[in-house]
Scaffold this active site. Structure first.
Site, PDB file in Angstrom:
ATOM      1  N   LYS A  53      -0.621 -20.881  17.703  1.00  0.00           N
ATOM      2  CA  LYS A  53       0.719 -21.115  18.599  1.00  0.00           C
ATOM      3  C   LYS A  53       1.316 -19.679  18.815  1.00  0.00           C
ATOM      4  CE  LYS A  53       2.591 -19.656  14.523  1.00  0.00           C
ATOM      5  NZ  LYS A  53       3.449 -18.395  14.310  1.00  0.00           N
ATOM      6  N   ARG A  65       0.647  -1.099  -0.078  1.00  0.00           N
ATOM      7  CA  ARG A  65       0.014   0.149   0.026  1.00  0.00           C
ATOM      8  C   ARG A  65       0.901   1.277   0.085  1.00  0.00           C
ATOM      9  NH1 ARG A  65      -4.050  -1.912   4.845  1.00  0.00           N
ATOM     10  NH2 ARG A  65      -2.047  -2.894   5.381  1.00  0.00           N
TER      11      ARG A  65
END
Length: 341
Positions: A191, A35
């Protein structure tokens, strides 16, 4: 996908850049969309991503671009390495350009409002796309430095898995396939929470016994939750489960570990995240996982304990005492023992 077509990587972060370089090494022209025009220009001029992967040369076959419309129109295979919070906003305006294309999520996160994984969001945005995920014990810098690495591509679409294997598999990067997309992706998201706990433990010099206990109980806890949601428990004994958990909970290169380490040093959560300078998906995942675990009544004491420290004003010593005094449970309770002697 023909040999002439470029491959797209959406996202200018460390992992997106590492994957873009891998693709380039394997002979692909790569359009890496980001972006920020200044970031794209910096990479174009210096052939380096100084913000997220300093010191790693970006190969000339990787073209940093800011025109997402042209990027999506040009590519059939698209790797999505966007933050979970940006996924809908970036891709929703481009549904027609994405129909029928292969979208492979690299982001390990869970959407807060819906508890949807990234591939599920992709499926919702573009029902006609072919969806997969890539997950495993994959630290971006080590991939970029050509450390020997293995990963898992997961999809019900066998042809997609084969395309991704062909695109990424190389002399230092091995790609295995799985049809348990949900389990592989869920392991990658869950995790991150436990990496924060592991980082705190190291900062507080808790010892090797403690670290081993935390990782092992984290595996039991995340697998117990995943099985309750329909995942295959065997997935969590592979690269996308225990493999990813070990590296993320053991390495100072892990962003979530870094946040935990900073917390263990006494920084506030806000200061720890600010010091990191990148998205640590584990913080967001912790919030939604705590709510979901309560909703489905899955026992997750490590998640509850970390949430109590970060968001409920509990001290670490209070949480440790509560965890150690809790009634002991069965060691391995997430895999059926039926059929074993």
């Amino acid at each position: 996908m023909t040999t002439q077509q470029p491959v797209a990587v959406l996202g200018g972060g460390s992992f997106g850049t590492a994957i873009a370089n891998l693709l380039a090494e394997n002979g692909h022209q790569v359009l890496q969309w980001m972006r920020d025009p200044e970031q794209a220009q910096a990479i174009r001029v210096n052939r380096e991503n100084p913000r997220y992967l300093k010191g790693i040369k970006v190969r000339p076959e990787v073209e940093p671009v800011t025109d997402i419309t042209a990027t999506l129109e040009a590519c059939e295979l698209i790797f999505v390495a966007l933050p979970s919070s940006a996924l809908r906003a970036v891709l929703s305006p481009h549904v027609e350009r994405l129909n029928g294309k292969m979208l492979v999520s690299l982001t390990k996160g869970i959407e807060a409002q819906s508890f949807k994984l990234m591939s599920q969001i992709l499926e919702e945005i573009v029902p006609q796309a072919r969806i997969g995920v890539l997950s495993g014990p994959n630290l971006a810098r080590e991939i970029a430095e050509h450390a020997l690495t293995a990963t898992v591509v997961a999809s019900e679409d066998e042809a997609l898995c084969q395309q991704v294997q062909a695109a990424l598999h190389g002399r230092t990067f091995r790609v295995y396939a799985s049809n348990d997309r949900f389990g592989v992706e869920l392991g990658g998201a869950l995790k991150n929470v436990y990496a924060i706990i592991a980082g705190m433990a190291v900062a507080l010099d808790m010892g090797e016994n403690t670290k081993s206990m935390l990782i092992t109980r984290a595996l039991a806890e995340m697998t117990r939750f995943a099985v309750s949601q329909g995942a295959n428990p065997m997935t969590f004994l592979g690269l996308a489960g225990v493999g990813d958990l070990i590296v993320t909970c053991s390495s100072p290169k892990s962003r979530n570990y870094q946040v935990g380490f900073a917390l263990g040093q006494g920084l506030t959560l806000e200061a720890a995240v600010t010091r990191l300078g990148e998205v640590a998906e584990g913080v967001n995942t912790l919030k939604v996982l705590k709510v979901k675990a309560q909703e489905v009544q899955v026992y997750m004491p490590l998640v509850a304990g970390l949430h109590a420290i970060l968001f409920e004003g509990r001290t670490l010593s209070q949480v440790i005492e509560a965890l150690m005094r809790a009634e002991p449970k069965t060691d391995v309770d997430f895999i059926s023992i039926t059929g074993f002697n």
